[in-house]
Design a protein around this motif. Sequence first.
Motif, PDB file in Angstrom:
ATOM      1  N   ALA A  50      31.895 -15.766 -40.575  1.00 44.47           N
ATOM      2  CA  ALA A  50      31.383 -15.894 -41.702  1.00 44.47           C
ATOM      3  C   ALA A  50      29.499 -16.716 -41.787  1.00 44.47           C
ATOM      4  CB  ALA A  50      31.500 -16.741 -42.316  1.00 44.47           C
ATOM      5  N   THR A  51      29.144 -16.870 -40.371  1.00 47.29           N
ATOM      6  CA  THR A  51      27.877 -17.606 -40.565  1.00 47.29           C
ATOM      7  C   THR A  51      27.056 -17.085 -39.844  1.00 47.29           C
ATOM      8  OG1 THR A  51      29.199 -19.827 -40.690  1.00 47.29           O
ATOM      9  CG2 THR A  51      26.866 -19.898 -40.348  1.00 47.29           C
ATOM     10  N   VAL A  52      26.919 -16.302 -38.724  1.00 44.43           N
ATOM     11  CA  VAL A  52      26.661 -15.947 -37.783  1.00 44.43           C
ATOM     12  C   VAL A  52      27.085 -14.280 -37.366  1.00 44.43           C
ATOM     13  CG1 VAL A  52      25.704 -17.932 -36.843  1.00 44.43           C
ATOM     14  CG2 VAL A  52      27.975 -17.405 -36.178  1.00 44.43           C
ATOM     15  N   PRO A  53      26.769 -13.697 -37.808  1.00 44.31           N
ATOM     16  CA  PRO A  53      27.694 -12.203 -37.784  1.00 44.31           C
ATOM     17  C   PRO A  53      27.046 -11.614 -37.060  1.00 44.31           C
ATOM     18  CG  PRO A  53      27.554 -12.829 -40.001  1.00 44.31           C
ATOM     19  CD  PRO A  53      27.171 -13.819 -39.422  1.00 44.31           C
ATOM     20  N   GLY A  54      26.897 -10.762 -35.553  1.00 45.91           N
ATOM     21  CA  GLY A  54      25.598 -10.687 -35.402  1.00 45.91           C
ATOM     22  C   GLY A  54      25.246 -11.384 -34.319  1.00 45.91           C
ATOM     23  N   ARG A  55      25.197 -12.726 -34.325  1.00 44.98           N
ATOM     24  CA  ARG A  55      24.425 -13.130 -33.504  1.00 44.98           C
ATOM     25  C   ARG A  55      24.600 -13.660 -32.110  1.00 44.98           C
ATOM     26  NH1 ARG A  55      22.422 -17.480 -38.177  1.00 44.98           N
ATOM     27  NH2 ARG A  55      21.588 -18.606 -36.514  1.00 44.98           N
ATOM     28  N   SER A  56      25.565 -13.158 -32.030  1.00 46.22           N
ATOM     29  CA  SER A  56      26.088 -13.195 -30.223  1.00 46.22           C
ATOM     30  C   SER A  56      27.758 -12.376 -30.431  1.00 46.22           C
ATOM     31  CB  SER A  56      27.003 -14.557 -30.026  1.00 46.22           C
ATOM     32  OG  SER A  56      28.304 -15.048 -30.809  1.00 46.22           O
ATOM     33  N   THR A  57      27.466 -12.522 -28.358  1.00 46.85           N
ATOM     34  CA  THR A  57      28.363 -11.534 -28.087  1.00 46.85           C
ATOM     35  C   THR A  57      29.647 -12.118 -28.138  1.00 46.85           C
ATOM     36  OG1 THR A  57      28.021 -11.455 -25.454  1.00 46.85           O
ATOM     37  CG2 THR A  57      26.733 -10.195 -27.417  1.00 46.85           C
ATOM     38  N   VAL A  58      29.827 -13.315 -29.051  1.00 46.13           N
ATOM     39  CA  VAL A  58      31.269 -14.084 -28.726  1.00 46.13           C
ATOM     40  C   VAL A  58      32.640 -13.317 -29.700  1.00 46.13           C
ATOM     41  CG1 VAL A  58      33.024 -16.313 -29.246  1.00 46.13           C
ATOM     42  CG2 VAL A  58      30.379 -16.640 -28.054  1.00 46.13           C
ATOM     43  N   PRO A  59      34.495 -12.791 -28.601  1.00 40.25           N
ATOM     44  CA  PRO A  59      34.490 -12.323 -28.989  1.00 40.25           C
ATOM     45  C   PRO A  59      35.834 -12.941 -30.183  1.00 40.25           C
ATOM     46  CG  PRO A  59      34.905 -12.590 -26.857  1.00 40.25           C
ATOM     47  CD  PRO A  59      33.785 -13.156 -27.125  1.00 40.25           C
ATOM     48  N   TRP A  60      35.681 -13.746 -31.235  1.00 41.71           N
ATOM     49  CA  TRP A  60      36.554 -14.153 -32.111  1.00 41.71           C
ATOM     50  C   TRP A  60      37.360 -13.797 -32.344  1.00 41.71           C
ATOM     51  CZ3 TRP A  60      33.356 -18.649 -31.879  1.00 41.71           C
ATOM     52  CH2 TRP A  60      32.139 -18.761 -32.076  1.00 41.71           C
ATOM     53  N   ASP A  61      38.001 -12.402 -32.810  1.00 39.22           N
ATOM     54  CA  ASP A  61      39.250 -12.256 -33.070  1.00 39.22           C
ATOM     55  C   ASP A  61      39.752 -11.775 -31.756  1.00 39.22           C
ATOM     56  OD1 ASP A  61      38.566 -12.275 -35.892  1.00 39.22           O
ATOM     57  OD2 ASP A  61      37.440  -9.802 -35.589  1.00 39.22           O
ATOM     58  N   GLU A  62      39.135 -11.285 -30.915  1.00 40.19           N
ATOM     59  CA  GLU A  62      40.180 -11.419 -29.289  1.00 40.19           C
ATOM     60  C   GLU A  62      40.783 -12.677 -28.809  1.00 40.19           C
ATOM     61  OE1 GLU A  62      37.780  -9.340 -26.228  1.00 40.19           O
ATOM     62  OE2 GLU A  62      37.310  -7.438 -27.953  1.00 40.19           O
ATOM     63  N   TRP A  63      39.786 -13.830 -29.371  1.00 41.84           N
ATOM     64  CA  TRP A  63      39.602 -14.931 -28.791  1.00 41.84           C
ATOM     65  C   TRP A  63      41.140 -15.477 -29.243  1.00 41.84           C
ATOM     66  CZ3 TRP A  63      34.574 -18.323 -27.730  1.00 41.84           C
ATOM     67  CH2 TRP A  63      34.587 -17.715 -25.949  1.00 41.84           C
ATOM     68  N   ILE A  64      40.917 -15.128 -30.748  1.00 41.15           N
ATOM     69  CA  ILE A  64      42.469 -15.861 -31.952  1.00 41.15           C
ATOM     70  C   ILE A  64      43.152 -15.658 -31.113  1.00 41.15           C
ATOM     71  CG2 ILE A  64      42.715 -15.972 -33.905  1.00 41.15           C
ATOM     72  CD1 ILE A  64      40.917 -17.933 -33.369  1.00 41.15           C
ATOM     73  N   ALA A  65      43.396 -13.703 -30.850  1.00 41.61           N
ATOM     74  CA  ALA A  65      44.826 -12.867 -30.643  1.00 41.61           C
ATOM     75  C   ALA A  65      44.987 -14.088 -29.137  1.00 41.61           C
ATOM     76  CB  ALA A  65      44.201 -11.887 -30.175  1.00 41.61           C
ATOM     77  N   ASP A  66      44.850 -14.462 -28.370  1.00 40.25           N
ATOM     78  CA  ASP A  66      45.130 -14.803 -26.980  1.00 40.25           C
ATOM     79  C   ASP A  66      44.615 -16.267 -26.600  1.00 40.25           C
ATOM     80  OD1 ASP A  66      46.272 -15.421 -24.924  1.00 40.25           O
ATOM     81  OD2 ASP A  66      45.373 -13.859 -23.792  1.00 40.25           O
ATOM     82  N   TYR A  67      44.393 -17.550 -27.410  1.00 36.74           N
ATOM     83  CA  TYR A  67      43.599 -18.303 -26.493  1.00 36.74           C
ATOM     84  C   TYR A  67      43.787 -18.818 -25.274  1.00 36.74           C
ATOM     85  CZ  TYR A  67      44.864 -20.248 -31.178  1.00 36.74           C
ATOM     86  OH  TYR A  67      44.876 -20.548 -32.470  1.00 36.74           O
ATOM     87  N   GLY A  68      44.383 -17.908 -24.324  1.00 33.03           N
ATOM     88  CA  GLY A  68      44.425 -17.899 -23.346  1.00 33.03           C
ATOM     89  C   GLY A  68      42.936 -17.274 -22.499  1.00 33.03           C
ATOM     90  N   LEU A  69      42.028 -16.552 -23.257  1.00 30.74           N
ATOM     91  CA  LEU A  69      41.333 -16.193 -23.173  1.00 30.74           C
ATOM     92  C   LEU A  69      39.864 -16.513 -23.350  1.00 30.74           C
ATOM     93  CD1 LEU A  69      41.384 -12.296 -24.491  1.00 30.74           C
ATOM     94  CD2 LEU A  69      41.304 -12.848 -22.276  1.00 30.74           C
ATOM     95  N   VAL A  70      40.318 -17.844 -25.070  1.00 28.35           N
ATOM     96  CA  VAL A  70      39.102 -19.060 -24.883  1.00 28.35           C
ATOM     97  C   VAL A  70      39.594 -19.794 -23.408  1.00 28.35           C
ATOM     98  CG1 VAL A  70      38.997 -20.948 -25.638  1.00 28.35           C
ATOM     99  CG2 VAL A  70      39.113 -18.767 -26.993  1.00 28.35           C
ATOM    100  N   ARG A  71      40.091 -19.938 -22.765  1.00 25.63           N
ATOM    101  CA  ARG A  71      40.968 -20.996 -21.779  1.00 25.63           C
ATOM    102  C   ARG A  71      39.731 -19.710 -20.071  1.00 25.63           C
ATOM    103  NH1 ARG A  71      44.996 -22.083 -24.822  1.00 25.63           N
ATOM    104  NH2 ARG A  71      46.798 -20.247 -22.972  1.00 25.63           N
ATOM    105  N   ASP A  72      39.832 -18.972 -19.989  1.00 22.53           N
ATOM    106  CA  ASP A  72      39.099 -18.205 -19.209  1.00 22.53           C
ATOM    107  C   ASP A  72      37.208 -18.118 -19.546  1.00 22.53           C
ATOM    108  OD1 ASP A  72      41.497 -17.264 -18.050  1.00 22.53           O
ATOM    109  OD2 ASP A  72      41.459 -15.050 -19.309  1.00 22.53           O
ATOM    110  N   ALA A  73      37.522 -18.193 -20.473  1.00 20.73           N
ATOM    111  CA  ALA A  73      36.236 -18.457 -20.912  1.00 20.73           C
ATOM    112  C   ALA A  73      35.246 -20.319 -20.407  1.00 20.73           C
ATOM    113  CB  ALA A  73      35.832 -18.337 -22.351  1.00 20.73           C
TER     114      ALA A  73
END
Length: 771
Positions: free
Chosen positions: A569-592
């Motif tokens: 809601a605050t910084v849309p389009g200002r990075s390539t962080v895949p927020w939705d993908e990370w929320i669907a699988d916290y393992g991807l956050v750990r990979d990051a």
Amino acid sequence: MDRSENTDKPTIEPYDEPTGGWGSVKSLVEKSSQEGLLASTVWATMQRQNKPDGYQCVSCSWAKPADPKPFEYCENGAKATMWEITPKRCDRDFFARHRVSELLEWTDHDLEKQGRLTTPMKYERSLDQYVPIKWEDAFREIGEELNQLDPASVVFYVSGRASLEASHMWQLFARIYGSNNLPDSSNMCHESTSVGLPESIGSPVGTVTLEDFDACDMMFFFGHNTGTNAPRLLHWVQKARKRGAPVITFNPLHERGLMRFKSPQNPLEMISPDAGTKMSSDYYQLKVGGDVAAMTGIAKAIFALDDAAKESGGKRVLDTRFIEEHCHGFDEFEAFVRAADWEQIARCSGVPRDELEHVARTYSKAERVIANYGMGLTQHRHGIENVQMLVNLLLMRGMMGKEGAGISPIRGHSNVQGQRTVGITEKLKLIPVDKFEEFYGFTVPKEDGLDTVKACEGMLDGSVKGFVCLGGNFARAIPDTGRMEEAWRKMRLNVQISTKLNRNHLLTCEKTYILPCLGRLERDTQNGVDQVVSVEDSTACIHASYGKSEPASRELLSEPKIVAELAKATVPGRSTVPWDEWIADYGLVRDAIERAYPVDFCDFNQRMGTPGGFHRDIGACRREWRTETKKANFLTPESFDVDPDIDTTSQDVLKLITVRSNDQFNTTVYGYDDRLRGVKGTRMVILMNVEDMRRLGLTDQDRVDIETYADDGVTRRVEDYRVHEWQLPKGNCAGYYPELNALIPLWHHSRRAHVPAAKSVPVRIIKRAAG
């Protein structure tokens, strides 16, 4: 309602029972009943606490063993769990019944006791009440508010409970937004460690693991109330004592945990009529701030013993080979110690020369020594010097980077150490700036952000306009409470991500929101899959944590989900962080996290379930010194004076220590009893030396006001406290945190680490008129 009493007749009586034992069991039974919890619910939940396939305790950060006992929790850890799984609810109906101005009169305990928050809320000034708001509206409005503010004016605080995953996402969100203002709990407790240890040994954290505690043949304790702040550590201390290892404790206060202990894990001990294990072979009540002087005395006696060994041709006491191969700065340190005057050492420490020489003789015979310490060392003007002097003692005898030996800072909240590991810091030099920019296509702000003290200064001068808080009770944890609460209300935005109601929610700004989140014990399901989070304990081991309890409300979101939605809601389009993908699988956050910190988190997802956790790469553990000199550094203190800027020589000025009760953890107060000190029904008590009481014309149970002694034009005062005679060194007194934070000036902090100097506050005690 009195702010810190819940009975008409509070009592203070001697408590001679050991820590643990039936006193702990009784306390937990009472707490379970007060929370309205079924015994079966408590038992089923506790059986998963600190287990490899269970959840990691939300209380202290003490290590979790690979082979846990059936009851792998302490009294305070169990209370923290009961506090979270309570059936009580602080829901929309509660807020409809109470105005904020009314709730401001409630105690901290009574606010949190209303139960779990269930619904996102927004403060409506015209009603002086919180009203429900839809999640999507809350995120949109907060994002709009943040984008109207200068990012440099917004603070992103995080408490020590947030997981590694949520913490890493939080700091990325803040930096993408444009702010490095990322203060955390460490700023208020162990920042002296985070600054001091890297300069000494090249590591910001301790060097010992549970295996070292099993192998040591001696322990030091400086400035730590183990029975209250990390009770599970007592099991390892008890094992050491039973195998004959000396445990030498330095603390101005007698604390029951390091005096006597009965293990609730041991049925034979529980039914035995004896008084439990004697935990400290020697216990020294040094003066407040006397730690450097005491350690200098021990070092001076070690040099004398080494001199005698050289003359007689005996075995050296100093580890000269270690010093020559691994250390820098020894000559300057030796000159300082040899020049130190015994009379001054004894006067400043409050410990006689012969007793410090006894400690040195005991230390000289040990082969594997662990030095443990807490905030009694760190929360001083010279807190860094305290920490570094303790390291010096270990380096003298090569007690670093070997089995059964090393430095052990005992950290507080359950993941406060781990948050630093994954990027929660205002200091750019501690994060991989280039990697973040390369991985996610944004520019990290190029100036250091605000720590806790500077954030508070920003509130006072009006430069801080927004405060977004991921857990915790910041307003209660900080010093100078009265001034800070007044300044807080002048901000534009206040956002609180919380599980329970606390004081922060009542300090309303132009725009104020409560965003209720899941607790660590609760099942976190995203896209139909139960997620796992992770934490780091105080021995630098990383553990998985599996939440399985039913959520307190269907409306709750997880901390990672809230962070992601705020970022979108605050910084849309200002990075390539895949927020939705990370929320669907916290393992991807750990990979990051592994991608950003490949050495500490190699094979993160594969290793996170390891029983006992997997250990971070701490170079000092294997005598690899990541310092500027590439050596372990002897760092010489300037003097013995821990409060160089305040004159405390006046006869009516005492040095106040703030302490925690047996019935609290950090700012969370579970009740008004402090069983281990015999205090029942009140927190408004000041513990004093009997000679100081007589000198000031006071008797036990007199009512007094307490006022800070500082010439800065600000009156800091708490009123109507009960005096109680206590065994303390002359010139010292003690009372409860966080209530007495009101007496700590914001500027009274560690000179370089900015930790509030809460263990040495100059105060005057003023007797109230009768009636």
